[in-house]
Design a protein around this motif. Structure first.
Motif, PDB file in Angstrom:
ATOM      1  N   ALA A  17       2.293 -28.285  17.083  1.00 56.08           N
ATOM      2  CA  ALA A  17       3.699 -28.186  16.684  1.00 56.08           C
ATOM      3  C   ALA A  17       4.422 -27.168  17.567  1.00 56.08           C
ATOM      4  CB  ALA A  17       3.806 -27.791  15.216  1.00 56.08           C
ATOM      5  N   ILE A  18       3.731 -26.083  17.892  1.00 54.58           N
ATOM      6  CA  ILE A  18       4.305 -25.069  18.779  1.00 54.58           C
ATOM      7  C   ILE A  18       4.563 -25.661  20.160  1.00 54.58           C
ATOM      8  CG2 ILE A  18       3.834 -22.897  19.982  1.00 54.58           C
ATOM      9  CD1 ILE A  18       2.227 -22.050  17.461  1.00 54.58           C
ATOM     10  N   LEU A  19       3.585 -26.403  20.687  1.00 56.72           N
ATOM     11  CA  LEU A  19       3.756 -27.019  22.003  1.00 56.72           C
ATOM     12  C   LEU A  19       4.931 -27.991  22.014  1.00 56.72           C
ATOM     13  CD1 LEU A  19       0.048 -27.737  23.048  1.00 56.72           C
ATOM     14  CD2 LEU A  19       1.558 -25.932  23.913  1.00 56.72           C
ATOM     15  N   LEU A  20       5.066 -28.780  20.970  1.00 56.11           N
ATOM     16  CA  LEU A  20       6.182 -29.729  20.896  1.00 56.11           C
ATOM     17  C   LEU A  20       7.519 -29.004  20.929  1.00 56.11           C
ATOM     18  CD1 LEU A  20       4.916 -32.323  18.260  1.00 56.11           C
ATOM     19  CD2 LEU A  20       5.662 -32.851  20.593  1.00 56.11           C
ATOM     20  N   TYR A  21       7.633 -27.952  20.140  1.00 44.96           N
ATOM     21  CA  TYR A  21       8.904 -27.229  20.063  1.00 44.96           C
ATOM     22  C   TYR A  21       9.223 -26.540  21.389  1.00 44.96           C
ATOM     23  CZ  TYR A  21      12.514 -23.935  18.716  1.00 44.96           C
ATOM     24  OH  TYR A  21      13.687 -23.219  18.665  1.00 44.96           O
ATOM     25  N   LEU A  22       8.258 -25.791  21.916  1.00 43.22           N
ATOM     26  CA  LEU A  22       8.526 -25.030  23.135  1.00 43.22           C
ATOM     27  C   LEU A  22       8.772 -25.945  24.328  1.00 43.22           C
ATOM     28  CD1 LEU A  22       5.988 -22.063  22.873  1.00 43.22           C
ATOM     29  CD2 LEU A  22       8.437 -22.071  22.338  1.00 43.22           C
ATOM     30  N   SER A  23       8.041 -27.041  24.402  1.00 39.56           N
ATOM     31  CA  SER A  23       8.251 -27.981  25.498  1.00 39.56           C
ATOM     32  C   SER A  23       9.670 -28.526  25.487  1.00 39.56           C
ATOM     33  CB  SER A  23       7.241 -29.129  25.385  1.00 39.56           C
ATOM     34  OG  SER A  23       7.500 -30.122  26.350  1.00 39.56           O
ATOM     35  N   ARG A  24      10.131 -28.892  24.309  1.00 41.81           N
ATOM     36  CA  ARG A  24      11.486 -29.439  24.180  1.00 41.81           C
ATOM     37  C   ARG A  24      12.540 -28.357  24.398  1.00 41.81           C
ATOM     38  NH1 ARG A  24      10.680 -31.385  19.657  1.00 41.81           N
ATOM     39  NH2 ARG A  24      11.552 -29.745  18.343  1.00 41.81           N
ATOM     40  N   LYS A  25      12.315 -27.187  23.813  1.00 38.85           N
ATOM     41  CA  LYS A  25      13.302 -26.114  23.885  1.00 38.85           C
ATOM     42  C   LYS A  25      13.406 -25.523  25.289  1.00 38.85           C
ATOM     43  CE  LYS A  25      16.123 -23.165  21.812  1.00 38.85           C
ATOM     44  NZ  LYS A  25      17.368 -23.609  21.146  1.00 38.85           N
ATOM     45  N   LEU A  26      12.259 -25.334  25.938  1.00 44.57           N
ATOM     46  CA  LEU A  26      12.234 -24.676  27.240  1.00 44.57           C
ATOM     47  C   LEU A  26      12.209 -25.660  28.402  1.00 44.57           C
ATOM     48  CD1 LEU A  26       9.622 -21.901  26.366  1.00 44.57           C
ATOM     49  CD2 LEU A  26      12.119 -21.799  26.189  1.00 44.57           C
ATOM     50  N   ARG A  27      12.100 -26.948  28.081  1.00 39.87           N
ATOM     51  CA  ARG A  27      12.066 -28.011  29.087  1.00 39.87           C
ATOM     52  C   ARG A  27      10.919 -27.807  30.066  1.00 39.87           C
ATOM     53  NH1 ARG A  27      17.329 -30.096  31.707  1.00 39.87           N
ATOM     54  NH2 ARG A  27      15.895 -31.861  31.861  1.00 39.87           N
TER      55      ARG A  27
END
Length: 229
Positions: free
Chosen positions: A91-101
């Protein structure tokens, strides 16, 4: 369509904060493959962050109060990004990937494929190999469980090997690495502690070599030790 930026694979000399107004803090443990997955994402993305080591050998009630307030499941990793608190590594990877591109999908369909691999990892290789490593690393006498997790791990490696053997692609979603690769590779860099020789699965071994070749990659013990007391 969401395109991964060309600077997603960054070098150690170009470390940046995602947002000066939103510092990022990672709570983790040096022996946790799930913590390593998040730390590896941040390392490969050259994202600066604060690290807080959590000693998982201590009783849960004796862990830092700040961590216990944040960790709804009382597990690592936990990421605090501004006023956002995230748990569970995928879940952390999904959020950070999307947020930080960083290490994101290049299309809506690719995003769905990433979801599939993250869910698979949580139920398969991230579960089977981590438990097998725990049993063998600590020398636990659990013969039935050891056989069960060993068989599951080998099945999972067979599946990954098949994935890379049946088509021409460098990473799980195509020619660019994504968080699917970061998630699924995490515990495999500790495979020897589980007495698993990944070289017996040549396509998996070649995939891991490609991940090792990414600028900024650091193996688990070195990456986690660098940020642990």
């Amino acid at each position: 369509m969401s395109l991964q930026r060309d600077d997603a694979v960054a070098t150690e000399n170009s470390r940046v904060r995602p947002d000066e107004a939103l510092p990022l803090r990672l709570y983790g443990n040096r022996n946790s493959g799930h913590s390593y997955k998040v730390a590896l994402f941040l390392q490969l993305s050259a994202i600066d962050y604060e690290y807080v080591h959590i000693n998982l050998d201590t009783n849960r009630a004796h862990r830092p109060a700040a961590f216990r307030r944040l960790a709804k499941f009382d597990e690592v990793p936990i990421v605090v990004y501004g006023d956002i608190v995230l748990s569970q590594s995928n879940a952390i990877l999904l959020y950070l990937s999307r947020k930080l591109r960083r290490y994101e999908a290049m299309s809506e369909y690719d995003q769905e494929l990433i979801h599939q691999w993250l869910f698979w990892e949580a139920n398969r290789i991230g579960f089977s190999l981590s438990n097998l490593r725990h049993i063998r690393r600590l020398g636990l006498t659990e013969p039935e469980l050891e056989i069960y997790y060993s068989n599951r791990t080998k099945d999972d490696l067979d599946r990954l090997n098949q994935e890379f053997s049946q088509g021409e692609k460098s990473f799980l979603i195509g020619e660019r690495p994504t968080i699917a690769d970061i998630s699924c590779c995490g515990y495999l860099f500790w495979a020897r502690e589980a007495e698993i020789n990944v070289d017996q699965w040549p396509a998996v071994s070649a995939w891991l070599s490609r991940i090792r070749a990414l600028p900024g990659w650091i193996e688990p013990s070195a990456l986690m030790a660098a940020r642990n007391p």
